[in-house]
Structures are given as C-alpha cells and as structure tokens.
Design an enzyme around this catalytic site. Structure first.
Site, PDB file in Angstrom:
ATOM      1  N   PHE A 228      58.093  10.305  54.687  1.00  0.00           N
ATOM      2  CA  PHE A 228      57.039  10.010  55.662  1.00  0.00           C
ATOM      3  C   PHE A 228      56.210  11.269  55.911  1.00  0.00           C
ATOM      4  O   PHE A 228      54.970  11.236  55.915  1.00  0.00           O
ATOM      5  CB  PHE A 228      57.673   9.517  56.966  1.00  0.00           C
ATOM      6  CG  PHE A 228      56.709   8.931  57.955  1.00  0.00           C
ATOM      7  CD1 PHE A 228      56.568   7.556  58.077  1.00  0.00           C
ATOM      8  CD2 PHE A 228      55.964   9.744  58.793  1.00  0.00           C
ATOM      9  CE1 PHE A 228      55.689   7.006  59.008  1.00  0.00           C
ATOM     10  CE2 PHE A 228      55.081   9.215  59.723  1.00  0.00           C
ATOM     11  CZ  PHE A 228      54.945   7.839  59.831  1.00  0.00           C
TER      12      PHE A 228
ATOM     13  N   GLU B  58      65.646   1.619  49.507  1.00  0.00           N
ATOM     14  CA  GLU B  58      64.590   2.630  49.534  1.00  0.00           C
ATOM     15  C   GLU B  58      63.498   2.238  50.525  1.00  0.00           C
ATOM     16  O   GLU B  58      63.180   1.066  50.697  1.00  0.00           O
ATOM     17  CB  GLU B  58      63.995   2.825  48.142  1.00  0.00           C
ATOM     18  CG  GLU B  58      64.985   3.287  47.095  1.00  0.00           C
ATOM     19  CD  GLU B  58      65.497   4.700  47.338  1.00  0.00           C
ATOM     20  OE1 GLU B  58      65.000   5.363  48.265  1.00  0.00           O
ATOM     21  OE2 GLU B  58      66.395   5.136  46.597  1.00  0.00           O
TER      22      GLU B  58
END
Length: 460
Positions: free
Chosen positions: A418, A68
């Site tokens: 992101f 992750e």
C-alpha cells in the site's frame, strides 16, 4: 487457336491433382472462370497459395493466490501487461489480449455486509487510460467475444484447454544460482482446489478446465513465451484461451525500468474516485492540483520528468496495523511511537494537519488523536452505507491513496505494498524524493532503522 471447350476439358483433368498438391489450398476456380479466361483461374490459385494463414485470437486469463492483497495484484498486472506488449511482436501472437481477472472478496476487505464479488477493473481504474498502453479487456467483455468467436460450437461455456497451474521450484537457488526455467510436473489435488471439482474458476460456473498442466516456474514473464510454445496443444482452430493460475509466481522482466513505469502511469484511477478524493482535499486541506503544483496532464502519455510538486498543507501517514502488529512486530511501531514520529515531522515542516490512512481500529484512531491533540487529525469515511455500498472497500482504499499522494510530506509503513503504491503515485505527480520515500521506524529514538527502498521514476 485452341477451342475453349478443350481448355475446360484440360481443367477437369489436371486441376484436382494441382490443387491437392498444395496443403490447405481450397478450390477457388469454377468451370465458369475458364469460359472467361484461364488467366483468371491462374491468378486466383496464385493468390490463394501466397495468402498467409489467418492470425489466431489469443486470450490470456490469469488469477492470483486468494490471500494476496489489492496492491500486490496491481503489481502482477504490470508484469503481464509489459509481457503482453512484447508477446504481440512475436509471429502468431499478434492478436493476443490480456483478460483482467475480477476483484472478489479480498482478504483485507472486511465489510462483510457488502457484495464484493466479481467487481470489474473499471470500478477502480480508468480502463481507457490502461488501454492506451496494453490491449486489455474485462472478464465480461471476454465472455461476449468468446461467444461470438465460438458460435459455431455453441460456446457459452469457456473450455480452458491451456490451464497452467504455476508453482515455485523447491530449490530456487540450485548450486547458489537463480536460473530462469520451467518444468511440467504431475498435478496434485492438494495444491490446486480446482482439481477437487468443488471450486469454480475465479468464481465463474461457465468456465471449465479441459486439461490441467502443472508447471514449476522460475523466472521473468518473458519465459512464458517459451512455455506457451513448448506446451501448447497441437490444434487450436484459430482461438486459443490460456489461463495462468498463481500468476504472482511470475517475476518482472525489468522492474522499475521505462516499460514498468509506462504501464504503471497508465493505471489511472476511476474518475469518480478521483473526484471524491479531490473534494475531500479541497474541503479539509484547501488543496487542489493547481495550487499544489502537481503534474497531472489529461493524458498520462503527456507526463515527463518533473520534481517541483509542492503538495497540500498537510502530512499523510500510512499506518499499517492489523496483521502487521504480529506478522511484522520487529519493524512496526507502537501507536505512541508512530504518533511521536508524526509530531516531530509536523513541527519540523511547520504543518498543522494530518491525514491518516490506516486499517487501525476506532479505538486506536481515537488514541492517536489524543496523542496529537495540538494538531488536526482526519481520515476519510464514506457518507453513509449507501455510498459505502457504491465505493466498496477497495474504492475507499484508493481514495486514501489519492489523498496521501497529494500531501506535502508522506510517511509510510515498512514493507507495505500500500505504501509502495503511494510512493509510485507521488513519483508520477512529481514530488521531490525526500518528501516521499519516508518510513516509520520501530522506535522514535532510532534514526537508522530499516527503510523502504527508493525506486525513482524512469522516462524514455
């Protein structure tokens, strides 16, 4: 009047039986007390009987699947920080604290020449700001506190007597319904590398596992309280160390509500990273918080509803490439398609400058600039290897996020965490939603392509 020596004799005859009848009661009356007055001993006994037991020091450690990324891990922290606030209100858990796992060699950190093991959270975030929301501490701070609390047992080694290895149920929607539940299962070596005896916990050799408890877990963070109560050891001597492996299995109690946003708002970035990003904004875009009308008080607790941020005179494009090109090729645009979408929006807004946050290669970045020759295209790069060694890959990514957060207009990548973290920053700064929640399409001509969800900020 009864002679005082009679009282002393009565004490030695009856006191042992009296104190023994009270579980956990220590001897608090000496013979000297009876010479001063029997009421003093009675008062001491009464006080000791009513005194509550000392609260247990509880430390909750956790880790996340090594594959992750940085931004998913930030989200896992929020799940546990919100849970901790609620847990501390439960009897016996008042002194619970959350230990932040170190950052070590994440999958997307490609600078192999850098030492990126056991980086503290303070390298990336403002810990004092985070602590105004949740009672958290770095791993090295936990080690220091553990040594002090376990001095009687000579504890330099942390023994995990509550190591919970979480995993999903095979059928998460049994009979078509998702139900919060957990179930202890048999641990298998192939599902936990720490079972093989070859992997240190979080890379630390001073942490050992006394007993592994494998649990199939399905539900929100609050279900952990029931798990802690049902599976806890019978004795813990005033110190309890709990470890949650694969904490990404745990879901939010309430995603996107006020609690979520308070935890998120407290996660301000390291001030040095902010300073570098602010200097870049000023140098390349003539952008400052004051001129851009963004909301940024000294403390996050002073923030409130606000939608008047203007942003700097530039567009930010977060273009996820690398593994997205083959892992999500159905939604990830070609470089040319992305460039044309940027160009169209620049012309629409009357902007001439583009900031690019991307994991694209140098050749792709060069091609992108050629597609946008009429515009100024820039990206952030550290000034030499020395600065890169200080910032690390994660620091550079955060600087990208800060710069994108202050742009007039933002375009992100579909299903990228992101991008979502930038959405959140812009919500906190007070941008109108239409300047923030924008997503690149696979093809320039398709206007109704899949978009990221809109989750507006919530205040109490």
């Amino acid at each position: 009047m009864i002679p005082r020596w009679w009282l002393v004799a009565l004490f030695y005859v009856f006191a042992p039986a009296t104190t023994a009848s009270v579980p956990g009661l220590q001897q608090v009356c000496s013979w000297y007390d009876f010479f001063l007055g029997i009421h003093r001993c009675y008062h001491s006994l009464k006080t000791n009987v009513n005194e509550p037991p000392s609260p247990t020091n509880i430390y909750i450690l956790y880790d996340v699947n090594p594959s992750e990324g940085f931004n998913l891990r930030r989200d896992v922290y929020i799940r546990l920080a919100v849970f901790l606030k609620a847990l501390q209100k439960q009897p016996g858990y008042e002194r619970s604290r959350l230990v932040l796992p170190p950052w070590s060699e994440l999958f997307h950190w490609r600078s192999s020449y850098l030492n990126q093991m056991h980086l503290p959270w303070g390298h990336f975030f403002d810990l004092e700001s985070m602590r105004t929301y949740a009672d958290v501490l770095e791993t090295w701070e936990f080690f220091d506190e553990f040594r002090k609390l376990s001095k009687a047992t000579g504890g330099n080694t942390v023994v995990l007597d509550e190591y919970y290895r979480l995993s999903h149920f095979d059928d998460m929607f049994e009979n078509g319904v998702f139900v919060d539940k957990f179930e202890q299962t048999v641990c298998k070596k192939e599902t936990d590398p720490n079972m093989l005896g070859t992997s240190a916990v979080m890379g630390y050799t001073n942490i050992t596992i006394d007993e592994r408890i494998c649990v199939k877990f399905q539900g929100s963070a609050w279900l952990l309280h029931s798990m802690f109560e049902k599976l806890k050891p019978k004795r813990h001597d005033g110190l309890r160390v709990i470890f949650l492996a694969r904490a990404e299995t745990i879901l939010h109690d309430y995603w996107g509500n006020v609690d979520y946003w308070e935890a998120r708002r407290s996660m301000r970035f390291n001030r040095d990273l902010v300073r570098i990003a602010d200097k870049f904004r000023l140098d390349y875009f003539n952008s400052t918080n004051h001129w851009d009308r963004v909301q940024r008080p000294e403390r996050w607790t002073d923030e409130g509803p606000y939608r008047k941020s203007k942003g700097g005179d530039y567009l930010c494009a977060h273009m996820r490439r690398a593994d997205f090109l083959y892992g999500r090729e159905k939604t990830t645009p070609t470089l040319h398609s992305a460039a044309m979408q940027i160009k169209r929006k620049l012309l629409e807004l009357g902007l001439r400058k583009v900031f690019v946050a991307s994991d694209c290669s140098k050749s792709e970045y060069h091609d992108l600039k050629n597609y946008l020759k009429r515009f100024k295209v820039v990206r952030y790069s550290p000034e030499g290897r020395e600065e890169m060694a200080r910032l690390k890959d994660g620091g550079v990514a955060i600087i990208d996020q800060i710069i994108c957060s202050h742009a007039r207009f933002f375009m992100g990548t579909y299903e990228s965490t992101f991008t979502y973290r930038i959405y959140e920053e812009r919500e906190i700064l007070g941008f109108p939603k239409d300047l923030t929640f924008n997503t690149f399409c696979k093809e320039e001509e398709v206007g109704n392509c899949e978009k990221n969800a809109i989750w507006p900020i919530q205040y109490a």
